[in-house]
Design a protein around this motif. Structure first.
Motif, short mmCIF file in Angstrom:
data_model
loop_
_atom_site.label_atom_id
_atom_site.label_comp_id
_atom_site.label_asym_id
_atom_site.label_seq_id
_atom_site.Cartn_x
_atom_site.Cartn_y
_atom_site.Cartn_z
N LEU A 279 -6.77 5.56 5.22
CA LEU A 279 -5.42 4.59 5.31
C LEU A 279 -4.20 5.37 5.53
O LEU A 279 -3.09 4.59 6.20
CB LEU A 279 -5.42 3.79 3.94
N ASN A 280 -4.10 6.50 5.10
CA ASN A 280 -2.76 7.33 5.19
C ASN A 280 -2.65 7.47 6.81
O ASN A 280 -1.75 7.59 7.69
CB ASN A 280 -2.93 8.63 4.63
N LEU A 281 -3.95 7.82 7.29
CA LEU A 281 -3.95 8.06 8.86
C LEU A 281 -3.45 6.74 9.55
O LEU A 281 -2.74 6.72 10.64
CB LEU A 281 -5.48 8.42 9.13
N LEU A 284 -0.12 6.21 9.47
CA LEU A 284 0.68 7.18 10.36
C LEU A 284 0.59 6.75 11.75
O LEU A 284 1.62 6.71 12.56
CB LEU A 284 -0.27 8.46 10.32
N CYS A 285 -0.46 6.11 12.23
CA CYS A 285 -0.62 5.54 13.49
C CYS A 285 0.12 4.32 13.69
O CYS A 285 0.92 4.21 14.85
CB CYS A 285 -2.07 5.33 13.56
N GLU A 286 0.29 3.46 12.84
CA GLU A 286 1.14 2.69 12.83
C GLU A 286 2.73 2.81 12.87
O GLU A 286 3.38 2.27 13.66
CB GLU A 286 0.87 1.49 11.76
N HIS A 287 2.97 3.75 12.08
CA HIS A 287 4.40 4.09 12.11
C HIS A 287 4.71 4.89 13.34
O HIS A 287 5.68 4.76 13.65
CB HIS A 287 4.53 5.30 10.91
N ASN A 288 3.85 5.48 14.18
CA ASN A 288 4.28 6.09 15.55
C ASN A 288 3.75 5.07 16.55
O ASN A 288 3.62 5.79 17.84
CB ASN A 288 3.27 7.40 15.36
N PRO A 291 -0.84 1.18 17.57
CA PRO A 291 -1.73 0.18 16.74
C PRO A 291 -3.41 0.22 17.06
O PRO A 291 -4.15 -0.02 16.24
CB PRO A 291 -1.15 -1.12 17.16
N GLU A 292 -3.55 0.49 18.31
CA GLU A 292 -4.91 0.48 18.71
C GLU A 292 -5.94 1.54 18.21
O GLU A 292 -6.87 1.59 17.57
CB GLU A 292 -5.15 0.68 20.24
N VAL A 293 -4.93 2.85 18.02
CA VAL A 293 -5.59 3.92 17.27
C VAL A 293 -5.75 3.64 15.63
O VAL A 293 -6.85 3.89 15.07
CB VAL A 293 -4.67 5.12 17.28
N ALA A 294 -4.78 2.75 15.20
CA ALA A 294 -4.74 2.72 13.86
C ALA A 294 -6.00 1.53 13.45
O ALA A 294 -6.67 1.69 12.46
CB ALA A 294 -3.51 1.64 13.33
N ARG A 295 -6.28 0.58 14.24
CA ARG A 295 -7.22 -0.47 13.99
C ARG A 295 -8.69 0.39 14.17
O ARG A 295 -9.80 0.09 13.38
CB ARG A 295 -7.30 -1.46 15.24
N TYR A 296 -8.81 1.41 15.10
CA TYR A 296 -10.25 2.17 15.32
C TYR A 296 -10.37 2.94 13.87
O TYR A 296 -11.46 2.50 13.42
CB TYR A 296 -9.89 3.36 16.39
N TRP A 297 -9.43 3.36 13.28
CA TRP A 297 -9.64 4.16 12.03
C TRP A 297 -9.98 3.20 10.80
O TRP A 297 -10.91 3.45 10.03
CB TRP A 297 -8.75 5.30 11.83
N GLU A 298 -9.10 1.99 10.78
CA GLU A 298 -9.35 1.13 9.89
C GLU A 298 -10.69 0.48 9.79
O GLU A 298 -11.15 0.21 8.64
CB GLU A 298 -8.31 0.21 10.15
#
Ligand code: NAD
Ligand code: UGA
Length: 456
Positions: A279-281, A284-288, A291-298
């Motif tokens: 969730l921290n990652l 971090l992705c959202e903050h930077n 969003p696509e990378v964030a959804r991948y890890w989520e």
């Protein structure tokens, strides 16, 4: 050369790590300080407050020689040359980033205490798992230093797993040290390398810049958790198609590029770190702006949630669509075997869902019963706590095995079956037991990603 080490935070990481450092560096004074007086007293008495195989023996080697536990954090900061920060960094539950970002309040309090009380040049080592560029934030706090103070910040993330902490620390795959690319930064890295090199082969001590080290820790946990979610996703397909997850895991794990570890399907991953670090990652992705990378890890966390829900849904379905008033014995409450840790254990969510179905739940666990009591003791009179698995199963309609304790393999399941309500159900959430044998005894057996064995 460093003669005096302080570790702030005497938890699952701080205590074992410092015990191993003290063992291998008998000429270095190692002090572990914590604000929790009960934890300090337990460590200092030689009876660690956490269950970890081999830990007590390691602590005993150095306790009273060059290892000490104390509650006086501020005083010890003034004496230390190297300070490891190993405080908890849970997921934030409030305000901006709630449910995703790391809660850095404990970490920041520690940084401010170090600034206030340090009396000599200090190397500060981030041991806690922290968002990328936290060391930089720490350096900004340290910019307000007084005369005579000097701080060098390193990142030295910890990769130990609970249950195998001592072997992981004694023989790590690697030690990772991140530091500034300045002469002072490189000198600080050298000091920490010298500590580890007393027992870790030099080629396993990796160095990097600080934020690469910070990101490597989040990435390592994300990759490990992703493997668990991947095999669990395949287990769901197995259950629909009749394929066997053990055969599939063996077939893909023998590919050396994939490897055989971390392919055990189960009720989902737990523990204090996998979900928090992913969730921290994601944050971090959202903050930077990724969003696509964030959804991948989520998706790794979403799938994990789904695996636990799927497990309970199947219990309800096969037990004639009602659990109301039925006794269910939960074999295991810890998030994995060989630990008493219940943080984010899959058993918590499963127990909550069973209670919502008005089941009566009897929990048994060799090390985590106290932890279970702390979570569910006051919440419902439909939860019982029983150290003896045979008694837990007495009069139960179903056993749900949730933790892979080796001792659950050798129980007398004939005796358990005979004392249960019929038809008796066994849900093996870890694929720990022999389903054929259990079916022969008379159980209706449901595993993860393997064919059902039932007589219904
Ligand atoms: P923990 O909760 O067991 O221990 C943290 C300790 O820090 C507690 O005893 C708490 O009282 C103490 N503390 C908090 N604020 C303090 C302060 N201001 N001064 C002194 N003590 C303070 O946590 P843990 O499991 O040891 O994890 C610590 C960090 O290490 C986390 O960032 C975690 O992500 C990371 N980590 C944990 C593991 C693991 O297996 N548990 C493995 C690798 C990394
Ligand atoms: C994990 C990592 O393995 C450590 O490297 C890391 O340092 C640590 O997190 C951390 O940062 O806290 P840990 O959570 O103690 O260690 O235990 P794991 O062995 O990784 O297991 C995590 C969860 O995944 C457990 O619930 C376990 O049962 C589950 N799991 C693991 C599976 O369901 N299948 C597997 O194949 C492996």
């Amino acid at each position: 050369m460093i003669n005096r080490i302080l570790c702030i935070g005497a938890g699952y990481v701080g205590g074992p790590t410092m015990a191993v450092i003290a063992k291998h560096c008998p000429n270095v004074q190692v002090v572990v300080a914590d604000i929790n007086p009960d934890r300090v007293a337990a460590w200092q008495s030689g009876q660690p407050p956490i269950f970890e195989p081999g830990l007590q023996e390691i602590v005993k080697i150095s306790l009273g020689r060059n290892l000490r536990f104390t509650g006086d954090v501020d005083h010890e900061i003034g004496e230390a040359e190297m300070i490891f920060v190993s405080v908890n960094t849970p997921t934030k539950t409030f305000g901006q980033g709630a449910g995703r970002a790391a809660d850095l309040q404990y970490w920041e309090k520690t940084a401010r205490s170090i600034l206030r009380h340090a009396r000599r040049p200090v190397i500060v080592v981030e041991k806690s798992t922290l968002p990328v560029r936290t060391a930089e934030a720490m350096e900004r706090i340290f910019k307000n230093r007084r005369q005579g103070q000097r701080f060098e910040v390193l990142s030295n993330p910890e990769f130990l797993a609970e249950g195998t902490a001592i072997t992981d620390l004694e023989s790590p795959d690697r030690v990772l040290i991140g530091g500034a690319e300045t002469p002072a930064g490189q000198a600080a890295i050298g000091e920490l390398v010298d500590i580890y090199a007393r027992w870790v082969p030099r080629e396993r001590i990796l160095t990097a810049n600080v934020w690469s080290a910070e990101l490597s820790k989040l990435a390592a946990n994300a990759f490990l958790a992703q493997r668990v979610s991947s095999i669990n996703a395949i287990s769901a397909i197995c259950e629909q198609t009749g394929a066997d997850i053990l055969s599939v895991a063996r077939a893909i794990g023998t590919d050396r590029r994939i490897g055989a570890q971390f392919l055990r399907a189960g009720v989902g991953f737990g523990g204090s770190c996998f979900q928090k670090d992913i969730l921290n990652l994601v944050y971090l992705c959202e903050h930077n702006g990724l969003p696509e990378v964030a959804r991948y890890w989520e998706a790794v966390v979403t799938l994990n949630q789904h695996q636990k829900e799927r497990f309970v849904r199947r219990m309800i379905r096969v037990m004639f669509n009602t659990l109301a008033g039925k006794r269910i014995a939960l074999f295991g409450f810890a998030f994995k075997a060989n630990t008493g840790d219940t943080r984010e254990s899959p058993a918590i969510q499963i127990c909550q869902e069973l209670l919502a179905e008005q089941a009566h739940v009897c929990i048994t666990d060799p090390q985590a019963l106290e932890g279970a009591r702390q979570i569910f003791g006051a919440s419902s009179d439909r939860v019982m706590f029983e150290p003896d698995p045979y008694k837990a199963a007495e009069g139960a309609h179903a056993v749900a095995l949730l933790t892979d304790w080796a001792e659950y393999r050798t129980l007398d399941y004939r005796r358990i079956y005979a004392a249960m309500e019929q038809p008796a159900f066994l849900f093996d959430g870890r694929n720990l037991l022999d389903p054929e044998e259990l079916h022969r005894i008379g159980f209706n057996v449901y595993t993860i990603g393997r064919p059902d064995r039932t007589s219904l």
